[in-house]
Design a protein around this motif. Structure first.
Motif, PDB file in Angstrom:
ATOM      1  N   GLU A 225       0.843  -1.206   0.000  1.00 23.67           N
ATOM      2  CA  GLU A 225       0.000   0.000   0.000  1.00 23.67           C
ATOM      3  C   GLU A 225       0.884   1.264   0.000  1.00 23.67           C
ATOM      4  OE1 GLU A 225      -2.612   0.259   3.400  1.00 23.67           O
ATOM      5  OE2 GLU A 225      -3.082   2.351   2.964  1.00 23.67           O
ATOM      6  N   ALA A 226       1.924   1.245   0.827  1.00 23.32           N
ATOM      7  CA  ALA A 226       2.745   2.445   0.999  1.00 23.32           C
ATOM      8  C   ALA A 226       3.451   2.855  -0.293  1.00 23.32           C
ATOM      9  CB  ALA A 226       3.777   2.212   2.103  1.00 23.32           C
ATOM     10  N   VAL A 227       3.862   1.868  -1.092  1.00 22.48           N
ATOM     11  CA  VAL A 227       4.672   2.165  -2.278  1.00 22.48           C
ATOM     12  C   VAL A 227       3.810   2.628  -3.469  1.00 22.48           C
ATOM     13  CG1 VAL A 227       4.719  -0.148  -3.328  1.00 22.48           C
ATOM     14  CG2 VAL A 227       6.757   1.315  -3.460  1.00 22.48           C
ATOM     15  N   THR A 228       2.513   2.410  -3.371  1.00 24.00           N
ATOM     16  CA  THR A 228       1.622   2.698  -4.499  1.00 24.00           C
ATOM     17  C   THR A 228       1.655   4.183  -4.865  1.00 24.00           C
ATOM     18  OG1 THR A 228       0.207   0.846  -3.892  1.00 24.00           O
ATOM     19  CG2 THR A 228      -0.774   2.532  -5.311  1.00 24.00           C
ATOM     20  N   ASP A 229       2.004   4.439  -6.130  1.00 25.74           N
ATOM     21  CA  ASP A 229       1.978   5.786  -6.729  1.00 25.74           C
ATOM     22  C   ASP A 229       3.021   6.763  -6.180  1.00 25.74           C
ATOM     23  OD1 ASP A 229      -0.036   5.135  -8.441  1.00 25.74           O
ATOM     24  OD2 ASP A 229      -1.631   5.786  -7.080  1.00 25.74           O
ATOM     25  N   VAL A 230       4.055   6.289  -5.487  1.00 30.43           N
ATOM     26  CA  VAL A 230       5.068   7.240  -5.000  1.00 30.43           C
ATOM     27  C   VAL A 230       6.048   7.596  -6.123  1.00 30.43           C
ATOM     28  CG1 VAL A 230       4.895   6.549  -2.582  1.00 30.43           C
ATOM     29  CG2 VAL A 230       6.616   5.477  -4.059  1.00 30.43           C
ATOM     30  N   ASP A 231       6.705   8.757  -5.957  1.00 34.62           N
ATOM     31  CA  ASP A 231       7.711   9.230  -6.913  1.00 34.62           C
ATOM     32  C   ASP A 231       9.116   8.757  -6.547  1.00 34.62           C
ATOM     33  OD1 ASP A 231       6.097  11.291  -8.565  1.00 34.62           O
ATOM     34  OD2 ASP A 231       5.615  11.771  -6.478  1.00 34.62           O
ATOM     35  N   ALA A 232       9.313   8.471  -5.282  1.00 35.88           N
ATOM     36  CA  ALA A 232      10.648   8.053  -4.841  1.00 35.88           C
ATOM     37  C   ALA A 232      10.515   7.160  -3.619  1.00 35.88           C
ATOM     38  CB  ALA A 232      11.497   9.271  -4.489  1.00 35.88           C
ATOM     39  N   VAL A 233      11.362   6.120  -3.591  1.00 39.72           N
ATOM     40  CA  VAL A 233      11.415   5.218  -2.440  1.00 39.72           C
ATOM     41  C   VAL A 233      12.818   5.309  -1.858  1.00 39.72           C
ATOM     42  CG1 VAL A 233      11.040   2.875  -1.599  1.00 39.72           C
ATOM     43  CG2 VAL A 233       9.860   3.647  -3.666  1.00 39.72           C
ATOM     44  N   MET A 234      12.888   5.694  -0.587  1.00 38.25           N
ATOM     45  CA  MET A 234      14.183   5.789   0.085  1.00 38.25           C
ATOM     46  C   MET A 234      14.285   4.606   1.041  1.00 38.25           C
ATOM     47  SD  MET A 234      14.096   9.909   0.788  1.00 38.25           S
ATOM     48  CE  MET A 234      15.831  10.262   0.643  1.00 38.25           C
ATOM     49  N   MET A 235      15.113   3.636   0.682  1.00 38.93           N
ATOM     50  CA  MET A 235      15.268   2.442   1.510  1.00 38.93           C
ATOM     51  C   MET A 235      16.324   2.704   2.583  1.00 38.93           C
ATOM     52  SD  MET A 235      13.048   0.524   0.225  1.00 38.93           S
ATOM     53  CE  MET A 235      13.350  -0.918   1.274  1.00 38.93           C
ATOM     54  N   LEU A 260      12.273  -4.415  -0.675  1.00 37.87           N
ATOM     55  CA  LEU A 260      11.821  -3.836  -1.950  1.00 37.87           C
ATOM     56  C   LEU A 260      12.207  -4.776  -3.090  1.00 37.87           C
ATOM     57  CD1 LEU A 260      10.336  -1.366  -3.055  1.00 37.87           C
ATOM     58  CD2 LEU A 260      12.556  -0.302  -3.471  1.00 37.87           C
ATOM     59  N   SER A 261      11.178  -5.406  -3.659  1.00 46.50           N
ATOM     60  CA  SER A 261      11.353  -6.326  -4.787  1.00 46.50           C
ATOM     61  C   SER A 261      10.845  -5.629  -6.055  1.00 46.50           C
ATOM     62  CB  SER A 261      10.526  -7.593  -4.554  1.00 46.50           C
ATOM     63  OG  SER A 261       9.154  -7.220  -4.444  1.00 46.50           O
ATOM     64  N   SER A 262      11.129  -6.211  -7.198  1.00 39.68           N
ATOM     65  CA  SER A 262      10.647  -5.637  -8.463  1.00 39.68           C
ATOM     66  C   SER A 262       9.117  -5.614  -8.492  1.00 39.68           C
ATOM     67  CB  SER A 262      11.159  -6.449  -9.654  1.00 39.68           C
ATOM     68  OG  SER A 262      12.551  -6.453  -9.658  1.00 39.68           O
ATOM     69  N   ALA A 263       8.479  -6.668  -7.963  1.00 41.66           N
ATOM     70  CA  ALA A 263       7.005  -6.718  -7.963  1.00 41.66           C
ATOM     71  C   ALA A 263       6.442  -5.562  -7.149  1.00 41.66           C
ATOM     72  CB  ALA A 263       6.538  -8.054  -7.397  1.00 41.66           C
ATOM     73  N   ARG A 264       7.056  -5.287  -6.017  1.00 43.46           N
ATOM     74  CA  ARG A 264       6.576  -4.157  -5.193  1.00 43.46           C
ATOM     75  C   ARG A 264       6.831  -2.837  -5.899  1.00 43.46           C
ATOM     76  NH1 ARG A 264       7.864  -6.705   0.335  1.00 43.46           N
ATOM     77  NH2 ARG A 264       5.719  -7.201   0.939  1.00 43.46           N
ATOM     78  N   MET A 265       8.007  -2.721  -6.491  1.00 42.46           N
ATOM     79  CA  MET A 265       8.378  -1.458  -7.131  1.00 42.46           C
ATOM     80  C   MET A 265       7.431  -1.134  -8.292  1.00 42.46           C
ATOM     81  SD  MET A 265      10.428   0.893  -6.523  1.00 42.46           S
ATOM     82  CE  MET A 265      10.471   2.412  -7.455  1.00 42.46           C
ATOM     83  N   ALA A 266       6.840  -2.172  -8.892  1.00 41.28           N
ATOM     84  CA  ALA A 266       5.907  -1.956 -10.008  1.00 41.28           C
ATOM     85  C   ALA A 266       4.657  -1.196  -9.564  1.00 41.28           C
ATOM     86  CB  ALA A 266       5.519  -3.303 -10.615  1.00 41.28           C
ATOM     87  N   ARG A 267       4.392  -1.128  -8.269  1.00 40.99           N
ATOM     88  CA  ARG A 267       3.237  -0.371  -7.765  1.00 40.99           C
ATOM     89  C   ARG A 267       3.505   1.136  -7.689  1.00 40.99           C
ATOM     90  NH1 ARG A 267      -0.558  -3.130  -4.523  1.00 40.99           N
ATOM     91  NH2 ARG A 267      -0.306  -5.368  -4.636  1.00 40.99           N
ATOM     92  N   ALA A 268       4.785   1.511  -7.685  1.00 38.63           N
ATOM     93  CA  ALA A 268       5.131   2.939  -7.635  1.00 38.63           C
ATOM     94  C   ALA A 268       4.878   3.562  -9.010  1.00 38.63           C
ATOM     95  CB  ALA A 268       6.595   3.088  -7.248  1.00 38.63           C
ATOM     96  N   ARG A 269       5.031   4.874  -9.119  1.00 38.72           N
ATOM     97  CA  ARG A 269       4.901   5.508 -10.440  1.00 38.72           C
ATOM     98  C   ARG A 269       5.936   4.899 -11.389  1.00 38.72           C
ATOM     99  NH1 ARG A 269       2.419  10.704 -11.065  1.00 38.72           N
ATOM    100  NH2 ARG A 269       3.907  10.945 -12.752  1.00 38.72           N
ATOM    101  N   SER A 270       5.619   4.878 -12.683  1.00 35.11           N
ATOM    102  CA  SER A 270       6.523   4.185 -13.610  1.00 35.11           C
ATOM    103  C   SER A 270       7.893   4.879 -13.686  1.00 35.11           C
ATOM    104  CB  SER A 270       5.887   4.101 -14.998  1.00 35.11           C
ATOM    105  OG  SER A 270       5.604   5.412 -15.445  1.00 35.11           O
ATOM    106  N   ASP A 271       7.930   6.177 -13.358  1.00 35.82           N
ATOM    107  CA  ASP A 271       9.209   6.896 -13.397  1.00 35.82           C
ATOM    108  C   ASP A 271       9.795   7.099 -11.990  1.00 35.82           C
ATOM    109  OD1 ASP A 271       7.374   8.684 -12.435  1.00 35.82           O
ATOM    110  OD2 ASP A 271       7.978  10.349 -13.739  1.00 35.82           O
ATOM    111  N   ALA A 272       9.306   6.309 -11.040  1.00 29.50           N
ATOM    112  CA  ALA A 272       9.795   6.456  -9.662  1.00 29.50           C
ATOM    113  C   ALA A 272      11.260   6.031  -9.564  1.00 29.50           C
ATOM    114  CB  ALA A 272       8.948   5.611  -8.720  1.00 29.50           C
ATOM    115  N   ILE A 273      11.935   6.621  -8.588  1.00 29.70           N
ATOM    116  CA  ILE A 273      13.349   6.284  -8.372  1.00 29.70           C
ATOM    117  C   ILE A 273      13.520   5.613  -7.012  1.00 29.70           C
ATOM    118  CG2 ILE A 273      14.285   8.054  -9.901  1.00 29.70           C
ATOM    119  CD1 ILE A 273      14.778   9.787  -7.371  1.00 29.70           C
ATOM    120  N   VAL A 274      14.634   4.867  -6.904  1.00 27.77           N
ATOM    121  CA  VAL A 274      14.964   4.158  -5.662  1.00 27.77           C
ATOM    122  C   VAL A 274      16.290   4.680  -5.135  1.00 27.77           C
ATOM    123  CG1 VAL A 274      15.484   1.927  -4.604  1.00 27.77           C
ATOM    124  CG2 VAL A 274      13.803   2.071  -6.450  1.00 27.77           C
ATOM    125  N   LEU A 275      16.282   5.085  -3.861  1.00 28.87           N
ATOM    126  CA  LEU A 275      17.508   5.554  -3.217  1.00 28.87           C
ATOM    127  C   LEU A 275      17.854   4.627  -2.044  1.00 28.87           C
ATOM    128  CD1 LEU A 275      15.523   8.293  -3.804  1.00 28.87           C
ATOM    129  CD2 LEU A 275      17.701   9.397  -3.298  1.00 28.87           C
TER     130      LEU A 275
END
Ligand code: CP
Length: 319
Positions: A225-235, A260-275
């Protein structure tokens, strides 16, 4: 260590020390980010700026291990032409019982102008700054779980380069061991100061910090739920060295729930970044596919660290 509070700003508003991002105005943060942006090309080329801090001496005084922060400060100081002194705690008189304050004062007596300090105790860097001569500058390279201001700034620089200067448009998610993380505290202070639209936090209850740290954040227990539609994920790194036993059931379960797996990351915005600030625990908080994938900006963060730290050294060592 008891000490009087140290002001980070001079009377004219210029930076005297960088101990925390807490309380620094947005204009100060933006000016450091702008300076780092302007220095980026020369920071990586390593030439052209060697006269800037000629005659100054910068000492990296690390009482805890580091790869990124220490190396990038050394490169930053060298590329600005400063003399550098790399203090090795394991080969020093701290092994014979010398206090950190006495160590600092002895190095200061040799002509050090700026100390870049990492220490296991929250507040230790401010304590050293309080015991130094008025003209000696201090940069906090990470103290306890309290603050890591240059990491917070380089994370903002990376976000700004990828997502633009308007933080109010962004949804940013911070995931993991917020409780023990000085990086999370500095990131949260900077994100709030720069006006981030929505800040989400996802962590097990055992790894959440006190409520005051989470001011203005939306806490969401479920990572999908948390990762859905975010612009950036800071691990965040699971900080097992600062952790009591039993705060997470097992590393395998932690990855299933908060990794953070690829399946989870697919819930974020398509142009989201991972830090990730590093060092990473691969397979614990982040999968190899995400860490090395197209949305990862983890090595861009590291590159930005040199330019950002050049900007900070210039600021605290300017006349
Ligand atoms: N991000 C960070 O502080 O890394 P190091 O511990 O390697 O300096």
């Amino acid at each position: 260590m008891n000490h009087a509070p140290v002001s980070q700003l001079r009377a004219d508003g210029h930076l005297r020390h960088l101990l925390t991002l807490d309380g620094l105005p947005a204009a100060t943060l933006t000016s450091l980010l702008d300076a780092a942006d302007a220095l980026r090309a020369q920071a990586l080329a390593g030439t052209g700026l060697r006269a800037q801090l000629a005659g100054k001496t910068v000492c990296t005084l690390f009482f805890e291990p580091s790869t990124r922060t220490r190396s990038s400060f050394q490169l930053a100081a060298t590329r600005l032409g400063a003399d550098t002194l790399s203090f090795d705690v394991h080969a020093s008189s701290t092994q014979k019982g010398e206090t950190a304050l006495d160590t600092m004062k002895n190095l200061e007596a040799m002509g050090v102008d700026c100390f870049v300090v990492r220490h296991a105790d929250s507040g230790a860097v401010a304590g050293l700054a309080a015991g130094a001569r008025p003209g000696t500058a201090f940069v906090n390279a990470g103290d306890g779980h309290s603050a890591h201001p240059t990491q917070g700034l380089l994370d903002m620089l990376t976000l700004r380069q990828c997502k633009g200067r308007d933080f109010s448009r962004l949804k940013v998610l911070i995931v993991g061991d917020v409780r023990h993380s000085r990086v999370a505290r500095s990131d949260l202070q900077a994100l709030r100061t720069l006006g981030t639209g929505e800040i989400r936090i996802c962590a097990p209850a055992s790894l959440l910090p006190d409520a005051n740290v989470l001011q203005g954040c939306r806490v969401i227990a479920d990572l999908d739920e948390a990762v859905t539609d975010v612009d950036a994920v800071m691990m965040l790194r699971l900080q097992r060295e600062r952790m009591d036993e039993g705060l997470v059931p097992s590393l395998e379960q932690y990855f299933l729930d908060y990794g953070l797996s690829s399946a989870r990351m697919a819930r974020a915005r398509s142009d989201a970044i991972v830090l990730h600030p590093g060092p990473m625990n691969r397979g614990v908080e982040i999968s190899d596919a995400v860490a090395d994938g197209p949305q990862s900006v983890i090595l861009a963060q590291v590159s930005n660290g040199v330019a950002l730290r050049m900007a900070v050294l210039q600021a605290v060592l300017s006349p």
